[in-house]
Enzyme design. Structure first.
Site, PDB file in Angstrom:
ATOM      1  N   GLU A 164      44.739  40.132  45.650  1.00 50.58           N
ATOM      2  CA  GLU A 164      45.805  40.099  44.487  1.00 50.58           C
ATOM      3  C   GLU A 164      46.704  40.969  44.581  1.00 50.58           C
ATOM      4  O   GLU A 164      46.244  42.406  44.908  1.00 50.58           O
ATOM      5  CB  GLU A 164      45.137  40.157  43.142  1.00 50.58           C
ATOM      6  CG  GLU A 164      46.109  40.041  41.829  1.00 50.58           C
ATOM      7  CD  GLU A 164      45.438  40.304  40.858  1.00 50.58           C
ATOM      8  OE1 GLU A 164      46.033  40.373  39.627  1.00 50.58           O
ATOM      9  OE2 GLU A 164      44.128  40.274  40.676  1.00 50.58           O
ATOM     10  N   ASN A 222      51.192  37.351  40.556  1.00 53.25           N
ATOM     11  CA  ASN A 222      51.092  37.381  39.213  1.00 53.25           C
ATOM     12  C   ASN A 222      52.473  37.104  38.865  1.00 53.25           C
ATOM     13  O   ASN A 222      53.532  37.287  39.038  1.00 53.25           O
ATOM     14  CB  ASN A 222      50.685  38.549  38.339  1.00 53.25           C
ATOM     15  CG  ASN A 222      49.341  38.892  38.507  1.00 53.25           C
ATOM     16  OD1 ASN A 222      48.475  38.234  38.112  1.00 53.25           O
ATOM     17  ND2 ASN A 222      49.173  40.068  39.562  1.00 53.25           N
ATOM     18  N   GLU A 254      49.181  33.323  39.788  1.00 54.26           N
ATOM     19  CA  GLU A 254      48.342  33.440  38.798  1.00 54.26           C
ATOM     20  C   GLU A 254      49.147  33.729  37.518  1.00 54.26           C
ATOM     21  O   GLU A 254      50.114  34.469  37.506  1.00 54.26           O
ATOM     22  CB  GLU A 254      47.347  34.913  38.852  1.00 54.26           C
ATOM     23  CG  GLU A 254      46.537  34.851  40.192  1.00 54.26           C
ATOM     24  CD  GLU A 254      45.738  36.237  40.394  1.00 54.26           C
ATOM     25  OE1 GLU A 254      45.561  36.899  39.309  1.00 54.26           O
ATOM     26  OE2 GLU A 254      44.921  36.210  41.404  1.00 54.26           O
ATOM     27  N   ASP A 284      44.682  32.905  35.077  1.00 54.09           N
ATOM     28  CA  ASP A 284      43.778  34.234  34.738  1.00 54.09           C
ATOM     29  C   ASP A 284      43.476  34.467  33.372  1.00 54.09           C
ATOM     30  O   ASP A 284      43.831  34.058  32.604  1.00 54.09           O
ATOM     31  CB  ASP A 284      45.246  35.215  35.216  1.00 54.09           C
ATOM     32  CG  ASP A 284      44.632  36.688  35.607  1.00 54.09           C
ATOM     33  OD1 ASP A 284      43.432  36.751  35.778  1.00 54.09           O
ATOM     34  OD2 ASP A 284      45.536  37.600  35.511  1.00 54.09           O
ATOM     35  N   GLU A 341      36.139  38.635  37.596  1.00 53.31           N
ATOM     36  CA  GLU A 341      37.120  39.430  37.585  1.00 53.31           C
ATOM     37  C   GLU A 341      36.230  40.780  37.181  1.00 53.31           C
ATOM     38  O   GLU A 341      35.275  40.479  36.548  1.00 53.31           O
ATOM     39  CB  GLU A 341      38.150  39.454  36.812  1.00 53.31           C
ATOM     40  CG  GLU A 341      39.344  38.709  37.240  1.00 53.31           C
ATOM     41  CD  GLU A 341      40.452  38.845  36.522  1.00 53.31           C
ATOM     42  OE1 GLU A 341      41.404  39.384  36.872  1.00 53.31           O
ATOM     43  OE2 GLU A 341      40.686  37.920  35.516  1.00 53.31           O
TER      44      GLU A 341
END
Length: 387
Positions: A164, A222, A254, A284, A341
């Site tokens: 990420e 993101n 995301e 997310d 996560e």
């Protein structure tokens, strides 16, 4: 004070003043509250009416980073809404002083404010001093924002499956700054695209390099919901990816679940176009907001990222186990990937492995890395602590 009932707001404001609060700001909706905070500056305490803990209230709590130090939740709401508010408060990094019923009792208010006073008798204003807009704009223009990479791991084998891409600011005088230091300005000024494309350029360059070295990792970026409301996002992204001669299938975007979609028709079209172009789409913070299942039905997601609060609850809260297990079953039925996560302990890793979760992310596996650190780690093929 964020409360829509005039008489409750008036009595609560009077109680705060009687307890010695120097200034009390009042708002009856989240938009007004954010404008007050942006105009008048950060505050120590927000009294947030739980009636607001819907999409609007969660958006306020999420956007209050850098403008609010601590929160008191006020009133009643259904348990699932209250739980969502608590998760967002933890994620944003606010201090929760406690909860108070209506009508607000001065004795309880004194006790809650005393908790804050005991923990921090002299407020640390520097902790939520945000850079001015001109400094952030200069940082974006001069390439001071840099990409860091949080690895995602195969839980069974320990191999890196992707990363990420996260933002850091190499400030010329303050050093390396975290998102909490600059995101309030990015959000307030709607500079999401400037930040995204700066990170995209750096991330794609590294992805291309790693691919040439035999490491075909998936890179995730993101997206804020507001970016989907502007037509043509897919074309701009595709142009960048083509310039690096990378397949779109190796890139995922995301979308934070607590963020409401603006201009739904345009947002849906943008997401559909990204999927048709081969990009992955990840939901997310799954489980924090209220539209999880609805969004899974309406939007073309390929991945679910389980919120870290469920992983923290493993071993102590049976409901967290149930949520994770049901999400894994749902994902298998929908042919989607699940990423857990916030994996921080060996026990969490083991339990997720036993439950059949295939991918994890968190400090148990790795902290966020610079591009050089990631490249070196892959080249050295260091084993990940599994078992």
């Amino acid at each position: 004070m964020l409360e829509n009932h005039p008489s409750l707001r008036a009595s609560a404001a009077d109680a705060f003043r009687r307890l010695g609060c120097r200034e009390v700001l009042e708002a009856d909706n989240s938009g007004e509250a954010l404008r007050l905070l942006q105009d008048r500056g950060p505050v120590q305490v927000v009294l947030c009416g739980l009636w607001l803990v819907g999409v609007e209230g969660l958006a306020f709590l999420r956007r209050s980073r850098g403008l609010v130090e601590s929160v008191i939740l006020h009133g009643w709401s259904p348990p699932e809404l209250r739980q969502a508010a608590l998760q967002v408060i933890r994620r944003v990094g606010l201090e929760l002083l406690g909860e108070a019923d209506t009508p607000l009792q001065p004795e309880l208010l004194r006790e809650l404010l005393g908790k804050r006073s005991h923990a921090a008798p002299q407020p640390n204003r520097q902790s939520f001093d945000c850079p001015v807009e001109s400094a952030v704009r200069k940082g974006l223009t001069e390439g001071e924002f840099t990409a860091y990479y949080q690895p995602k791991f195969d839980i069974a084998s320990g191999s890196v499956t992707g990363v990420e891409v996260l933002a850091r600011w190499r400030h010329p005088t303050r050093g390396l700054l975290l998102p909490s230091d600059f995101m309030p300005v990015i959000e307030r000024c709607c500079w999401w695209d400037e930040l995204l494309f700066a990170l995209l350029e750096q991330g794609l360059a590294l992805q291309s390099l790693l691919k040439s070295q035999g490491y075909p990792l998936t890179f995730s970026f993101n997206l804020d919901a507001s970016q989907l409301a502007v037509p043509g996002l897919d074309e701009r992204v595709e142009a960048r990816v083509r310039s690096h001669r990378l397949p779109s299938s190796g890139i995922t975007f995301e979308l934070t679940e607590t963020a409401p979609l603006e201009h739904a028709a345009i947002s849906l079209d943008n997401m559909a176009r990204l999927r048709r172009s081969g990009f992955g789409l990840s939901i997310d913070d799954f489980g924090v907001g209220f539209s999880s299942l609805q969004r899974l039905c309406q939007l073309p997601f390929t991945e679910i990222k389980l919120d870290a609060s469920f992983i923290r609850g493993l071993g102590t809260h049976p409901t967290c186990v149930a949520v994770i297990e049901s999400t894994l079953v749902l994902a298998r039925m929908l042919d989607m990937t699940v990423v857990a996560e916030g994996v921080e302990t060996r026990a969490q890793h083991r339990q997720l492995l036993d439950m059949g979760c295939t991918q994890g992310q968190g400090f148990f596996y790795s902290e966020s890395l610079t591009g050089l650190e990631l490249t070196s780690r892959l080249a050295a093929s260091h084993p990940v602590p599994v078992g």
